[in-house]
Design an enzyme around this catalytic site. Sequence first.
Site, mmCIF file in Angstrom:
data_model
loop_
_atom_site.group_PDB
_atom_site.id
_atom_site.type_symbol
_atom_site.label_atom_id
_atom_site.label_comp_id
_atom_site.label_asym_id
_atom_site.label_seq_id
_atom_site.Cartn_x
_atom_site.Cartn_y
_atom_site.Cartn_z
ATOM 1 N N HIS A 58 55.776 37.207 66.119
ATOM 2 C CA HIS A 58 54.891 36.516 67.048
ATOM 3 C C HIS A 58 53.809 35.809 66.225
ATOM 4 C CE1 HIS A 58 55.816 39.145 70.861
ATOM 5 N NE2 HIS A 58 56.907 38.725 70.238
ATOM 6 N N GLU A 60 50.614 35.697 66.278
ATOM 7 C CA GLU A 60 49.461 36.490 65.821
ATOM 8 C C GLU A 60 49.844 37.366 64.626
ATOM 9 O OE1 GLU A 60 50.725 36.223 68.908
ATOM 10 O OE2 GLU A 60 49.219 36.669 70.441
ATOM 11 N N CYS A 88 50.315 39.860 73.423
ATOM 12 C CA CYS A 88 51.184 40.872 74.024
ATOM 13 C C CYS A 88 50.767 42.250 73.489
ATOM 14 C CB CYS A 88 52.645 40.577 73.661
ATOM 15 S SG CYS A 88 53.071 41.017 71.967
ATOM 16 N N CYS A 91 51.143 42.626 69.632
ATOM 17 C CA CYS A 91 50.138 41.891 68.865
ATOM 18 C C CYS A 91 48.757 42.497 69.049
ATOM 19 C CB CYS A 91 50.138 40.424 69.278
ATOM 20 S SG CYS A 91 51.630 39.567 68.746
HETATM 21 ZN ZN LIG Z 1 52.842 39.218 70.569
#
Ligand SMILES: [Zn+2]
Length: 161
Positions: A58, A60, A88, A91
């Site tokens: 992801h 991040e 999310c 993250c």
């Molecule tokens: Zn994430």
Amino acid sequence: MASANSEHSRFMREAIALSIKSVNSGQGGPFGAVIVKDGEIIAKAHNMVTSINDPTAHAEIVAIRQACQKLKTFKLNGCQLYTSCEPCPMCLGAIYWSRVDRVYYANTKADAADIDFDDQFIYEELDLPISDRRLPIIQILRDEALQAFKLWSEKVDKIEY
Ligand SMILES: [Zn+2]
């Protein structure tokens, strides 16, 4: 604080530009993130899940890894993270572990759910006792695993974090 606000907008627009680049390049989902320290961008990333076959890639997380490598540290105190979408649960965990000072986000998780990136089920799972979660999580060999914890607690020259 008009100048500060415009600086936040500038960093967020960079994260948003990365999210658009991710889509246009076909490298991943529509998410971008930048990490800033002392008013300078030190890491910029977009989602790479499908292009590098890494479900943890992801924006991040990729940005946190970049920033830590650049600063040669595992703690990002003094840094701010700008992400094009509310993080999310994975993250969010990584963000807490990274010790960044603050997070700015643009799209909400509801916006993400509207385009089929729905992480609500993870939040719901976290609220359940382990035995009630849809993912079987089964404890075995605790006595043997505790050896490492004992070693750690007795180690005098460990690098704490
Ligand atoms: Zn994430």
